[in-house]
Design an enzyme around this catalytic site. Structure first.
Site, PDB file in Angstrom:
ATOM      1  N   ARG A  58     -73.704  29.081  77.231  1.00 17.98           N
ATOM      2  CA  ARG A  58     -72.380  28.518  77.494  1.00 17.98           C
ATOM      3  C   ARG A  58     -71.496  28.410  76.275  1.00 17.98           C
ATOM      4  NH1 ARG A  58     -74.461  23.823  81.559  1.00 17.98           N
ATOM      5  NH2 ARG A  58     -74.733  25.281  83.265  1.00 17.98           N
ATOM      6  N   LEU A  64     -80.951  19.192  85.339  1.00 19.91           N
ATOM      7  CA  LEU A  64     -81.611  18.670  86.536  1.00 19.91           C
ATOM      8  C   LEU A  64     -83.107  18.587  86.266  1.00 19.91           C
ATOM      9  CD1 LEU A  64     -79.672  20.644  89.305  1.00 19.91           C
ATOM     10  CD2 LEU A  64     -79.143  18.438  88.288  1.00 19.91           C
ATOM     11  N   SER A  87     -69.666  27.113  89.414  1.00 18.12           N
ATOM     12  CA  SER A  87     -71.031  27.229  88.886  1.00 18.12           C
ATOM     13  C   SER A  87     -71.216  28.442  87.995  1.00 18.12           C
ATOM     14  CB  SER A  87     -72.023  27.303  90.027  1.00 18.12           C
ATOM     15  OG  SER A  87     -73.278  27.691  89.515  1.00 18.12           O
ATOM     16  N   GLU A 115     -79.376  12.455  81.201  1.00 22.79           N
ATOM     17  CA  GLU A 115     -78.314  12.859  80.272  1.00 22.79           C
ATOM     18  C   GLU A 115     -77.986  11.757  79.257  1.00 22.79           C
ATOM     19  OE1 GLU A 115     -74.982  14.703  82.287  1.00 22.79           O
ATOM     20  OE2 GLU A 115     -73.763  14.713  80.460  1.00 22.79           O
TER      21      GLU A 115
HETATM   22  C1  LIG Z   1     -70.004  19.837  88.094  1.00 20.43           C
HETATM   23  C2  LIG Z   1     -71.353  19.807  87.454  1.00 20.43           C
HETATM   24  C3  LIG Z   1     -72.300  20.783  87.757  1.00 20.43           C
HETATM   25  C4  LIG Z   1     -73.566  20.757  87.179  1.00 20.43           C
HETATM   26  N1  LIG Z   1     -74.468  21.726  87.508  1.00 20.43           N
HETATM   27  C5  LIG Z   1     -75.711  21.679  86.976  1.00 20.43           C
HETATM   28  C6  LIG Z   1     -76.686  22.643  87.355  1.00 20.43           C
HETATM   29  O1  LIG Z   1     -76.435  23.540  88.155  1.00 20.43           O
HETATM   30  N2  LIG Z   1     -77.920  22.548  86.820  1.00 20.43           N
HETATM   31  C7  LIG Z   1     -78.250  21.570  85.930  1.00 20.43           C
HETATM   32  O2  LIG Z   1     -79.393  21.519  85.502  1.00 20.43           O
HETATM   33  N3  LIG Z   1     -77.339  20.636  85.568  1.00 20.43           N
HETATM   34  C8  LIG Z   1     -76.088  20.670  86.056  1.00 20.43           C
HETATM   35  N4  LIG Z   1     -75.165  19.721  85.681  1.00 20.43           N
HETATM   36  C9  LIG Z   1     -75.566  18.614  84.796  1.00 20.43           C
HETATM   37  C10 LIG Z   1     -76.334  17.567  85.579  1.00 20.43           C
HETATM   38  O3  LIG Z   1     -75.784  17.434  86.861  1.00 20.43           O
HETATM   39  C11 LIG Z   1     -76.322  16.202  84.939  1.00 20.43           C
HETATM   40  O4  LIG Z   1     -76.592  16.296  83.585  1.00 20.43           O
HETATM   41  C12 LIG Z   1     -77.379  15.320  85.564  1.00 20.43           C
HETATM   42  O5  LIG Z   1     -77.253  15.306  86.943  1.00 20.43           O
HETATM   43  C13 LIG Z   1     -77.319  13.912  85.030  1.00 20.43           C
HETATM   44  O6  LIG Z   1     -78.221  13.113  85.751  1.00 20.43           O
HETATM   45  P1  LIG Z   1     -78.503  11.637  85.343  1.00 20.43           P
HETATM   46  O7  LIG Z   1     -79.487  11.102  86.302  1.00 20.43           O
HETATM   47  O8  LIG Z   1     -78.845  11.573  83.906  1.00 20.43           O
HETATM   48  O9  LIG Z   1     -77.108  10.866  85.471  1.00 20.43           O
HETATM   49  P2  LIG Z   1     -76.058  10.747  86.687  1.00 20.43           P
HETATM   50  O10 LIG Z   1     -76.398  11.569  87.837  1.00 20.43           O
HETATM   51  O11 LIG Z   1     -74.727  10.881  86.059  1.00 20.43           O
HETATM   52  O12 LIG Z   1     -76.245   9.278  87.189  1.00 20.43           O
HETATM   53  C14 LIG Z   1     -75.764   8.179  86.492  1.00 20.43           C
HETATM   54  C15 LIG Z   1     -76.091   6.953  87.282  1.00 20.43           C
HETATM   55  O13 LIG Z   1     -75.844   5.820  86.473  1.00 20.43           O
HETATM   56  C16 LIG Z   1     -75.010   4.914  87.142  1.00 20.43           C
HETATM   57  N5  LIG Z   1     -74.194   4.264  86.124  1.00 20.43           N
HETATM   58  C17 LIG Z   1     -73.475   4.829  85.136  1.00 20.43           C
HETATM   59  N6  LIG Z   1     -72.929   3.886  84.365  1.00 20.43           N
HETATM   60  C18 LIG Z   1     -73.306   2.711  84.879  1.00 20.43           C
HETATM   61  C19 LIG Z   1     -73.071   1.347  84.497  1.00 20.43           C
HETATM   62  N7  LIG Z   1     -72.343   1.040  83.437  1.00 20.43           N
HETATM   63  N8  LIG Z   1     -73.610   0.392  85.272  1.00 20.43           N
HETATM   64  C20 LIG Z   1     -74.376   0.700  86.355  1.00 20.43           C
HETATM   65  N9  LIG Z   1     -74.646   1.953  86.729  1.00 20.43           N
HETATM   66  C21 LIG Z   1     -74.114   2.930  85.991  1.00 20.43           C
HETATM   67  C22 LIG Z   1     -74.227   5.719  88.133  1.00 20.43           C
HETATM   68  O14 LIG Z   1     -73.843   4.899  89.199  1.00 20.43           O
HETATM   69  C23 LIG Z   1     -75.265   6.752  88.542  1.00 20.43           C
HETATM   70  O15 LIG Z   1     -76.092   6.220  89.555  1.00 20.43           O
HETATM   71  C24 LIG Z   1     -73.892  19.740  86.255  1.00 20.43           C
HETATM   72  C25 LIG Z   1     -72.949  18.778  85.936  1.00 20.43           C
HETATM   73  C26 LIG Z   1     -71.674  18.823  86.500  1.00 20.43           C
HETATM   74  C27 LIG Z   1     -70.652  17.832  86.060  1.00 20.43           C
END
Ligand SMILES: Cc1cc2nc3c(=O)[nH]c(=O)nc-3n(C[C@H](O)[C@H](O)[C@H](O)COP(=O)(O)OP(=O)(O)OC[C@H]3O[C@@H](n4cnc5c(N)ncnc54)[C@H](O)[C@@H]3O)c2cc1C
Ligand code: FES
Lengths: 248, 637
Positions: free
Chosen positions: B330, B441, B284, B425
């Site tokens: 970053r 987040l 982190s 994202e």
């Molecule tokens: C290691 C790590 C640490 C991080 N730390 C931080 C932090 O401290 N603070 C911060 O703000 N951000 C942080 N981030 C970034 C942040 O976690 C992500 O940008 C954010 O959680 C993305 O959320 P989301 O809901 O957009 O997508 P995701 O959480 O990636 O969810 C995607 C969803 O879509 C589904 N999905 C994907 N493709 C398909 C498909 N083709 N068909 C059906 N379902 C599908 C998956 O099953 C999942 O349910 C971090 C990222 C990483 C990798």
């Protein structure tokens, strides 16, 4: 380094399964167990054989996707470590290593090392939450939470829902998983209004899912990759008992 | 095509209020007649699906994992920003807005970012009420930490597992709706196509990952919250299953793809150790609060770190950026690490690493305070590397982490296809050319809990349910399209595995389109990607069958999309003749080696339109206007 793998192979839920032997060569100490399986699978695919199905996603020990028995122990020999973070450093050169899926009535095998753990979702759906629709929350700091309570709540909330506790338990009980959620929410002021009812509803669902009952053996605590304590089960029992009085 | 961002008029502080008032509402009694598909159960998708369920809509939610609780959001460690100003240290909504626009290097929409900063405070309240066990002070109030790109302490956290706890909050709210019957969950189901009927998004085609069955789902609106596309680089900090398939296939159905070349490299990851490496582990960013980054002053110094005396160390971030020191954004921290390694100061067996040292913090605060803040991260580091960070400095190196680019959306989070909304994202909206830590987040939850529940109502109020069913020709056509792709992949029956192609593709991107890019390298990369893609379709070896649980086939479909996306990513990087945020073009830098933006010519969002197989995509520009935060060269000195 070398390892001799014995892996449970089962084509589908109804097919019979068996252990198959795979000698592995040229492994590195720094590899994880899952990376070793990646290497094996690449070899199997090229040979035209069926690769080993196993579940994984984050490979950081946090999503709870991965998990199988290694030499009879859920997630293998290292405490507080999921198989995705378990490196080969912890095995002896030439060791025979046995990989088998979680075995529990409530977790039917889908293929090879992959099982169906959806029963755990249904336990949460039955009551593992605080009912607060979006938009109805007061300012965060109007609900003070002592640091001790917040920390203990966080300890329980660290559960990743991998199912190792169930797999390790001779009764295949889901008490540690269920207790962890009950403790996480029950230790916070926000969780009080539904506390007893929550325990009743979740425990009822556990029973419907055909998990075994807890007889305080403690295998679950020993294998839990997030070191959830047996205390959680005691909290569950207490809330359940209280609920049996207050929620009649 | 004219891109209409639909930014409401009026002063920036009042835009969102005004938009909410002007939006049409759906009669509560009619809500259950509307079907909404939400693809994704991460912070964005999970929050949206739960909130729609609470409002009374009929929701279907999809994820590829076995449970919605496992979405990649679970892995976020450091924290979530909010302009609460609980620390009384000068924070405000305006300052969070300002920091985010500046941190994004002036390539984000002001109106969106302002709304995000406004909503940030509601998010914390909602999550506390759900039972998220945020860190607390002894008096019981919420605790904060600082994060890169800010000089105030506004980051809320739950140990090093903030994403996990926020996601479990959203997941529990979602499961409550599943129990009540308003949401139906489809785990282990992958979206493989978008169905557009009469110009509107009306459903999706999915593959059941257990049985391999292809199925159609009809709805009145479709929401994609499917996460980022960082895995196009093969090695990244993303979960192994994270994929671009949903957004890519929506792109091929007409949704514009914005700023694909804005990818973020995270400065603090565990360095690569071997060829078998399957992913990179993030440490982190919060570690930069107390850890000090340095390299040996002498090139090729191989002494163990503790034997290198203080005056022979270069704390290069503190030296170059005295005001922000180790807390620069970053992109700056990553590039600085690359520079010192390129110059020969790198550490570890590969020379691709720098030290992150806690000895000062341990001396100042004591082991137990450091353990309280970072204990689980230290344990994770030790598990992976075998080194104990309480005793020896960590070794870290930058890795692909996040993608600012994504499907283009307007202020209402609607894509260029009416009825298709994109959140989290997966969209391009709020972070410009660089995302600040702890802001993803915030954005995911803002989109899911507080923005989309309003804006989707506005859309649905004008779209009457019409009883469309999955026998419609467009659904048949999409299913056939999916089957065709699968059959082609299986029929190639070549010599090389899917992963071997993916690894090679990732290497091309990392080498030519990673931390630093130039026109010549990008042109070379385009050629290499096309060649490799041609080989892929002829020589890939998938194995197994279509109608079965087949993980190799799942990967094969995703990699097929990565090849096309990689091409667009490089094309975008080549078209943007400036350096900004995560996009650093070597030709465009200041004499001190800082990114040189070109506001006169490139102050726009690049939104690409698909024109058919092997056709050049068409570039559309959404100009960016800055009324409040005047574009300047970012200075963290
Ligand atoms: C290691 C790590 C640490 C991080 N730390 C931080 C932090 O401290 N603070 C911060 O703000 N951000 C942080 N981030 C970034 C942040 O976690 C992500 O940008 C954010 O959680 C993305 O959320 P989301 O809901 O957009 O997508 P995701 O959480 O990636 O969810 C995607 C969803 O879509 C589904 N999905 C994907 N493709 C398909 C498909 N083709 N068909 C059906 N379902 C599908 C998956 O099953 C999942 O349910 C971090 C990222 C990483 C990798
Ligand atoms: S793969 Fe996520 S916990 Fe192991």
């Amino acid at each position: 380094m070398k390892l001799i793998l014995h892996i449970w192979r089962q084509k589908n839920p109804s097919a019979p399964g068996k252990m198959m032997r795979y000698p592995m060569d040229n492994l590195s100490h720094e590899m994880s167990v899952l990376e070793m399986l990646d290497v094996l699978n690449e070899q199997l695919i090229v040979k035209g054989e069926r690769p080993v199905t196993f579940e994984h996603d984050c490979r950081e020990g946090i999503c709870g996707s991965c998990g199988f028995m290694i030499n009879g122990v859920a997630h293998g020999p290292m405490p507080a470590t999921t198989v995705c973070q378990l490196t080969l450093r912890h095995f002896k050169d030439g060791e025979e290593v046995y990989l088998e899926p979680w075995r529990a009535h409530a977790f039917p095998i889908l293929k090879d090392l992959m099982v169906n753990r959806s029963a755990l979702d249904r336990i949460i759906a039955a009551g593992g939450y605080i009912s607060v629709p979006t938009g109805s929350a007061p300012d965060g700091n109007t609900i003070p939470v002592g640091k001790g309570d917040a920390d203990r709540s966080m300890d329980a909330a660290a559960c990743i829902g991998c199912g190792a506790c169930v797999a390790a338990c001779p009764n295949a009980s889901a008490a540690l998983f269920t207790g962890a959620k009950i403790a996480h929410l029950g230790l916070l002021p926000q969780g009080q209004p539904e506390r007893n009812k929550r325990a009743l509803k979740m425990v009822a669902q556990v029973t419907r899912e055909l998990f075994g009952s807890c007889s305080n053996i403690g295998e679950c605590e020993a294998v839990c990759p997030k070191e959830i304590r047996l205390e959680a089960i005691a909290r569950m029992n207490r809330d359940f008992l209280a609920g049996s009085w207050t929620e009649r | 095509m004219k891109l209409d961002s639909k930014i409401p008029s009026g002063p920036i502080q009042e835009k969102w209020d005004r938009a909410r008032f002007e939006m049409k509402l759906v009669n509560p009694a009619n809500k259950r007649k509307y079907n909404i598909i939400v693809v994704g159960s991460g912070l964005a998708g999970g929050a949206a699906a739960a909130s729609f369920g609470e409002l009374g809509y009929n929701v279907k939610c999809f994820c590829y994992q076995d449970s919605p609780r496992r979405a990649h959001s679970i892995a976020a460690q450091g924290g979530i920003n909010a302009a609460k100003n609980y620390q009384n240290d000068g924070d405000s909504i305006y300052r969070l807005f300002y920091d985010t626009v500046k941190g994004g290097d002036f390539r984000a929409r002001e109106a969106n970012v302002y709304r995000l900063a406004q909503i940030s405070v509601n998010i914390i309240d909602q999550c506390v009420a759900q039972g998220v066990p945020f860190a607390r002070e002894y008096g019981g109030t919420l605790s904060n930490r600082s994060f890169g790109g800010a000089q105030v302490s506004r980051t809320f956290y739950a140990r090093g597992q903030t994403g996990q706890q926020l996601l479990l909050g959203a997941y529990q709210a979602l499961m409550r709706q599943v129990d009540s019957g308003s949401v139906t969950m489809f785990p282990r189901t992958e979206m493989v196509d978008l169905v557009v009927v009469d110009g509107r998004a009306r459903g999706i085609v999915t593959r059941n990952l257990i049985s391999g069955k292809i199925e159609s789902h009809v709805a009145d609106a479709v929401v994609l919250g499917t996460g980022g596309y960082g895995n196009v680089f093969y090695l990244s900090t993303n979960a192994k299953g994270s994929n671009a398939t949903a957004i890519w296939r929506a792109y091929k159905r007409g949704a514009l793809f914005a700023n694909p070349c804005f990818t973020q490299i995270h400065p603090t990851c565990i360095p690569v150790s071997g060829d078998y490496q399957s992913k990179l582990t993030l440490m982190s960013e919060s570690l930069r609060n107390d850890g000090r980054i340095w390299v040996p002053l002498a090139k090729g110094d191989t002494r163990p770190p503790m034997q290198i005396p203080e005056n022979e160390r270069d704390y290069y971030l503190e030296r170059r950026y005295p005001a922000f020191g180790n807390l620069v954004p970053r992109d700056i921290a990553s590039r600085a690490a690359k520079q010192v390694c390129d110059e020969g100061h790198g550490v570890g067996s590969t020379g691709l690493g720098v030290y992150l040292d806690f000895s000062d913090a341990i001396q100042r605060l004591g082991n137990s305070v450091v353990a309280d803040r970072y204990g689980n991260l230290f344990k994770m580091y030790e598990r992976i590397t075998g080194d104990n960070p309480y005793e020896v400095p960590m070794r870290i190196f930058p890795a692909i982490h996040y993608t600012m680019g994504g499907l283009w959306v307007d202020y209402q989070l609607q894509s260029t296809i009416p009825g298709l909304f994109v959140i989290g994202e997966a969209n391009f909206s709020d972070h410009g050319a660089n995302r600040l830590g702890a802001s993803a987040l915030m954005q995911g939850l803002s989109d899911g809990y507080f923005v989309l529940p309003y804006t989707i109502g506005n859309y649905l109020a004008a779209a009457r349910p019409d009883g469309l069913d999955a026998n419609h020709a467009q659904f048949r056509e999409a299913e056939e399209n999916v089957n065709r792709i699968t059959q082609r992949l299986l029929a190639a029956n070549g010599q090389r595995t899917v992963d071997s192609f993916h690894r090679e593709l990732g290497k091309i991107l990392w080498d030519y389109c990673g931390m630093a890019r130039n026109a010549e390298g990008l042109r070379l990369a385009l050629g290499k990607i096309r060649e490799l893609r041609e080989e892929y379709w002829k020589n890939v070896l998938v194995g197994g069958e279509a109608e079965d649980l087949n993980q190799s086939l799942e990967r094969a479909g995703r990699v097929a999309d990565y090849f096309e996306l990689a091409e667009l990513l490089v094309t975008d990087a080549l078209a943007r003749n400036e350096s900004c945020g995560g996009h650093f073009r070597e030709e465009f830098q200041t004499p001190e080696g800082e990114a040189l933006r070109d506001d006169a010519n490139y102050s726009y969002v690049a939104a690409w339109e698909y024109k058919g197989p092997n056709q050049e995509p068409e570039l559309h520009k959404e100009p960016l206007e800055f009324e409040h935060v005047h574009p300047s060269q970012r200075s963290y000195k």
